[in-house]
Structure formats: C-alpha cells, structure tokens
Design an enzyme around this catalytic site. Structure first.
Site, mmCIF file in Angstrom:
data_model
loop_
_atom_site.group_PDB
_atom_site.id
_atom_site.type_symbol
_atom_site.label_atom_id
_atom_site.label_comp_id
_atom_site.label_asym_id
_atom_site.label_seq_id
_atom_site.Cartn_x
_atom_site.Cartn_y
_atom_site.Cartn_z
ATOM 1 N N GLN A 176 38.892 -55.169 -7.402
ATOM 2 C CA GLN A 176 39.447 -55.772 -8.631
ATOM 3 C C GLN A 176 40.155 -54.746 -9.528
ATOM 4 O O GLN A 176 41.231 -55.026 -10.039
ATOM 5 C CB GLN A 176 38.316 -56.446 -9.399
ATOM 6 N N GLU A 219 44.553 -57.826 -16.885
ATOM 7 C CA GLU A 219 44.149 -56.810 -17.857
ATOM 8 C C GLU A 219 45.200 -55.728 -18.024
ATOM 9 O O GLU A 219 44.913 -54.636 -18.518
ATOM 10 C CB GLU A 219 42.805 -56.202 -17.441
ATOM 11 N N ASP A 256 36.025 -50.932 -10.103
ATOM 12 C CA ASP A 256 35.245 -52.167 -10.183
ATOM 13 C C ASP A 256 35.565 -52.940 -8.920
ATOM 14 O O ASP A 256 36.633 -53.552 -8.806
ATOM 15 C CB ASP A 256 35.591 -52.982 -11.439
ATOM 16 N N GLU A 301 31.516 -49.863 -9.941
ATOM 17 C CA GLU A 301 30.889 -51.079 -10.488
ATOM 18 C C GLU A 301 30.847 -52.159 -9.400
ATOM 19 O O GLU A 301 31.817 -52.326 -8.652
ATOM 20 C CB GLU A 301 31.746 -51.545 -11.676
ATOM 21 N N ASP A 328 27.413 -55.117 -13.115
ATOM 22 C CA ASP A 328 28.074 -56.085 -14.006
ATOM 23 C C ASP A 328 27.578 -57.491 -13.643
ATOM 24 O O ASP A 328 26.646 -58.007 -14.275
ATOM 25 C CB ASP A 328 29.596 -55.950 -13.854
ATOM 26 N N LYS A 353 28.578 -56.889 -21.717
ATOM 27 C CA LYS A 353 29.593 -57.855 -22.145
ATOM 28 C C LYS A 353 28.902 -58.895 -23.028
ATOM 29 O O LYS A 353 27.995 -59.595 -22.554
ATOM 30 C CB LYS A 353 30.170 -58.578 -20.931
ATOM 31 N N ARG A 382 36.422 -58.712 -21.481
ATOM 32 C CA ARG A 382 36.569 -59.660 -20.382
ATOM 33 C C ARG A 382 38.039 -59.698 -19.957
ATOM 34 O O ARG A 382 38.911 -59.225 -20.679
ATOM 35 C CB ARG A 382 36.137 -61.088 -20.792
ATOM 36 N N SER A 383 38.294 -60.339 -18.830
ATOM 37 C CA SER A 383 39.694 -60.448 -18.412
ATOM 38 C C SER A 383 40.459 -61.425 -19.315
ATOM 39 O O SER A 383 41.667 -61.308 -19.472
ATOM 40 C CB SER A 383 39.775 -60.865 -16.948
ATOM 41 N N LYS A 404 35.263 -50.117 -21.494
ATOM 42 C CA LYS A 404 36.217 -50.609 -20.491
ATOM 43 C C LYS A 404 36.942 -51.796 -21.116
ATOM 44 O O LYS A 404 36.320 -52.823 -21.399
ATOM 45 C CB LYS A 404 35.417 -51.028 -19.254
#
Ligand code: 2PG
Ligand code: MG
Length: 449
Positions: A176, A219, A256, A301, A328, A353, A382-383, A404
């Site tokens: 990702q 992102e 990630d 991650e 995560d 998060k 978050r995205s 991040k």
C-alpha cells in the site's frame, strides 16, 4: 467550569468526496471547538463502526445523516452542561450512551466528532493551543509511567508516503505505501524540507522509467506502473542518492504492506498479484527479510494480516530486533488487542488512529498501553481526510514521536504538515523534536547505523 452549551453536527465531505461528520461544540459566550472525522479505505475488521445511512438515493448509501442525527437527538441531550475540560467523563458518557462494544448503535463517527470537538472547545475556552490541552490530558493519563517515556510536547518524525499501491492506488502494486523517513533531520522543519526534495526526486526517478508519475494515490503518493513492489523500493533508494542522502543514515524506508487486503483467511494464503503462487506467512516473512537486507528499511506496518497472530509472532521473531514492526489492522488502536499482541510478542509498535477506536480518551489509553509495553506509537491519518488537523496536535501533545500523514501533496495532508510548522513556531527555538530516537531500537540497541 466551561460547560458545554450546544452541539451542532453536519454532514461535510472528505478528500474522496465521501460524506463525513463535522461537529461544533459550543460553550457560553460563543467559544467553540470544531472537529471533522476521518475515514479509512483499507480498514481493519475490528475497527469501531463507521455508521453510514445505506440509502442508495443519497451519496450512493455513504451518507452519514443518521450519525449526524444521533449527535443532536441522543448525545446532546445527555451531555449538555458537562465540563468540557473533563474529557474522561464526557467520553465515558458517550460510551455508555452507545452501549455496544463496537459503537455500532450511535456510530464511532458520531462519538469521535463530539469527543474531538469537545477537546477543541476546552482549549479555546482557556485560550490555549490544542496541543497544550492534549498534553495536560496526556500527563494525567501517563502519570507513573517509566520516567524514560516522553511527557513534554515534542514534534514528531514524519514517515511520508512516496509511492502508493494496494487499495489506495488501483492495486498497481501489492504494497500500500512505500514511505520515506527523514531520519537524519535535526528539526521538524528540516525534515519537511528533505521530504519535499525527496518527493520531487522520486517523481524524477519515475519519469526516467516512464512510469506515469503524474497520477497520485489517495494520500498523495505517486501511483506508478512498476514491474513489481521491489522496484518501488529501488526507486525510493535511488531518489535518496539523487538528493545526496546516505541511505540508512540520512534517510530510510518504511513500508505499509497492508497485507490484510490480499490475505485469504480460509486458506491462510497471501495472494500477491506480482507473485505467481499464493504465499504462506513464512514466505511473506522471508520476502520482507530479503527486502530488509537489500534496502534501508527500518519500519514495516501490517507485514502480515490482522488475525494472523502466528504470522505476527513469526515476523516479530525473525525481524523484531532490527525493524520497527507496526500493528495497524492488527491492533486497531484498541487496548484489548494491543494487550493480546504484547502477551504473545507480536509487533513492537502501534499505529494510532482516532477513528479506529472512536473517542479521544480510548486513544490516550492505547497510547499509554503502548508506551507501558515498550511499543512505539505512530499517530496516523486515514486515507480519507479533511482540513481537520487534530492529529498533529495529538502527536505533539502526547509526545508520540512519529506521525504518518500521507504525502506532501493534496491539502488534506498539508493541513497537518502546516499545522506542525505552526506548532514548531509556537514552541519556539527550544522546541523538542523526536527525530530518529523515536523509532523502535531493537532489544540490543539501535536498529539504525
Ligand atoms: C493505513 C491507512 C493510512 P486507511 O492503512 O495505514 O495510510 O489507510 O485509512 O485506508 O486504512
Ligand atoms: Mg496501515
């Protein structure tokens, strides 16, 4: 005591054009705090429930009018009049109003909007910066922790998305995010400048390869067409060299993998598009170990999937002494799952998060438990994001050490980077910066050269 006088919630849009919840917490004299709730795409199965209307006639079922109505009809009548400085009491009231383990009744989006807006209002009532207020909450929560755990506000080291794949960029790559870590920087603003230089250098490397570097993922990372995941690692390493950075000393790579989205729980197989045969968890671990030998990777991650506890143990046994391993989807910012991981030796760091758990107090609990267990926290966006920059203040106020946010493109990301610049200015020339020391060090010392 600054008492909550009114709550106003509304539906606004996030960076993917999807509805999300915004809440205003209003105090006497017109003082107010506002927060907007973020939203994930590669969500973990165990996250708190994001309540969506499911009405196909309204934003294709993604509306959040029910969550908005819950703020006005259920939450407001129960908490108006409460002291906004007492975040713990307000969050406890939210939990008991919802009454479910996963916040499915009122929606974690309704709860979190209120929880964060209240913190903003409390800071505004004192005429304080939000990170100062959050730092007071952090100090109260982290009382009695080992004195080596940072408690004063400090600017975090950002890990920054350079190349995107997976669910954030049309599955061009299986991984990702390939992120850049400016581990040589001596201050936050210096780190940011290096990050921007790297973003341009990665774009130039991709252009040389003719890899469609103009398209960016959710992102802001480049979403190129590359041969395979490993080529993305090579591109980021080459970009470091092009910027005059020594890989492993001035800059490093974080990944990630977000492997849950290509894991099949029925067979225990990882199905990467770039690899012919399905892979076992052991094969995944070996692939990550090989990459770590070849590239300056210091953090991974979700290298294995959210419920593959055995795979997590194998990964941690194999790489945990030289790589930061961040949970995560595994931990979803929930203390019970973090405790489970600590007990069996899974991971050594926790992604934090706010909307995975749904209230600020539970987020602080997750931070305390991570710190108490020797796990490193990484505060994360978050995205699906907005102009809300609460997580910047959260990372500073809790001295989390790492953040991040996504790339240095798209304003929902820059809102947080710019907020950190303002905080750096507010803290003055003696501002603390977590720097490379924030990273997991390994049991036998530093993982960094
Ligand atoms: C992640 C996040 C942010 P999402 O997986 O860490 O990068 O993505 O918000 O889609 O879960
Ligand atoms: Mg992730």
């Amino acid at each position: 005591m600054p008492a909550l006088q009114a709550l106003k919630a509304r539906q606004v849009l996030d960076s993917r054009g999807r509805p999300t919840v915004e809440v205003d917490a209003i105090l006497a004299g017109g003082v107010a705090g506002r927060a907007i709730v973020p939203s994930g795409a590669s969500t973990g199965r165990h996250e708190a429930v994001e309540l969506r209307d499911g009405d196909p006639a309204h934003y294709a079922g993604l509306g959040v009018r029910k969550a908005v109505a819950n703020v006005g009809n259920v939450i407001a009548p129960a908490i108006l009049g409460m002291d906004v400085e007492d975040q713990a009491a307000i969050d406890a009231a939210l939990l008991s109003l919802d009454g479910t383990p996963n916040k499915g009744r009122l929606g974690a989006n309704a709860l979190l909007g209120v929880s964060m807006a209240v913190a903003h209002a409390a800071a505004a009532a004192r005429g304080e910066e939000l990170f100062v207020h959050l730092n007071r909450l952090w100090k109260a929560k982290s009382e009695g922790l080992d004195p080596s755990i940072p408690r004063e506000p400090s600017l975090p080291l950002p890990m920054v998305n350079m190349i995107s794949g997976g669910l954030h960029a049309g599955r061009n790559l299986d991984i990702q995010d390939v992120l850049f870590f400016p581990i040589g920087a001596g201050s936050y603003s210096e780190a940011l400048e290096t990050i921007v230089a790297m973003y341009r250098a990665v774009g130039a490397e991709l252009a040389k390869l003719g890899a469609e570097a103009t398209l960016v993922g959710d992102e802001g990372g480049y979403g190129p067409k590359l041969r395979d995941d490993e080529q993305a690692l090579q591109v980021v390493t080459d970009a470091m060299l092009a910027c005059g950075l020594t890989p492993g000393r001035d800059g490093a790579i974080a990944l990630d993998v977000a492997s849950t989205h290509f894991y099949d729980p029925a067979t225990g197989a990882y199905r990467l598009t770039g690899v012919q045969k399905p892979m076992t968890a052991d094969a995944m671990v070996e692939m990550l170990a090989r990459w770590t030998d070849r590239y300056p990777i210091v953090s991974i991650e979700d290298g294995v999937a959210e419920d593959d506890w055995e795979g997590w143990q194998a990964l941690t046994n194999r790489l945990g002494d030289r790589v930061q391993l961040v949970g995560d989807d595994l931990f979803v910012t929930q203390s019970a799952r973090i405790a489970q991981g600590v007990e069996i030796g899974a991971a050594n760091a926790v992604l934090i998060k706010v909307n995975q758990v749904g209230t600020l107090s539970e987020t602080l609990d997750a931070l305390v438990l991570s710190r108490r267990s020797g796990y490193r926290p990484v505060v994360s966006a978050r995205s699906g994001e907005t102009e809300d920059a609460t997580i910047a203040d959260l990372a500073v106020g809790t001295a989390a050490g790492q953040i991040k946010i996504g790339s240095v493109a798209r304003s929902e990301r820059l809102a947080k980077y710019n907020r950190l610049l303002r905080i750096e200015e507010a803290l003055g020339p003696n501002a603390l910066f977590a720097g490379r020391g924030a990273l997991w060090r390994g049991k036998s010392g530093s993982i960094l050269a």
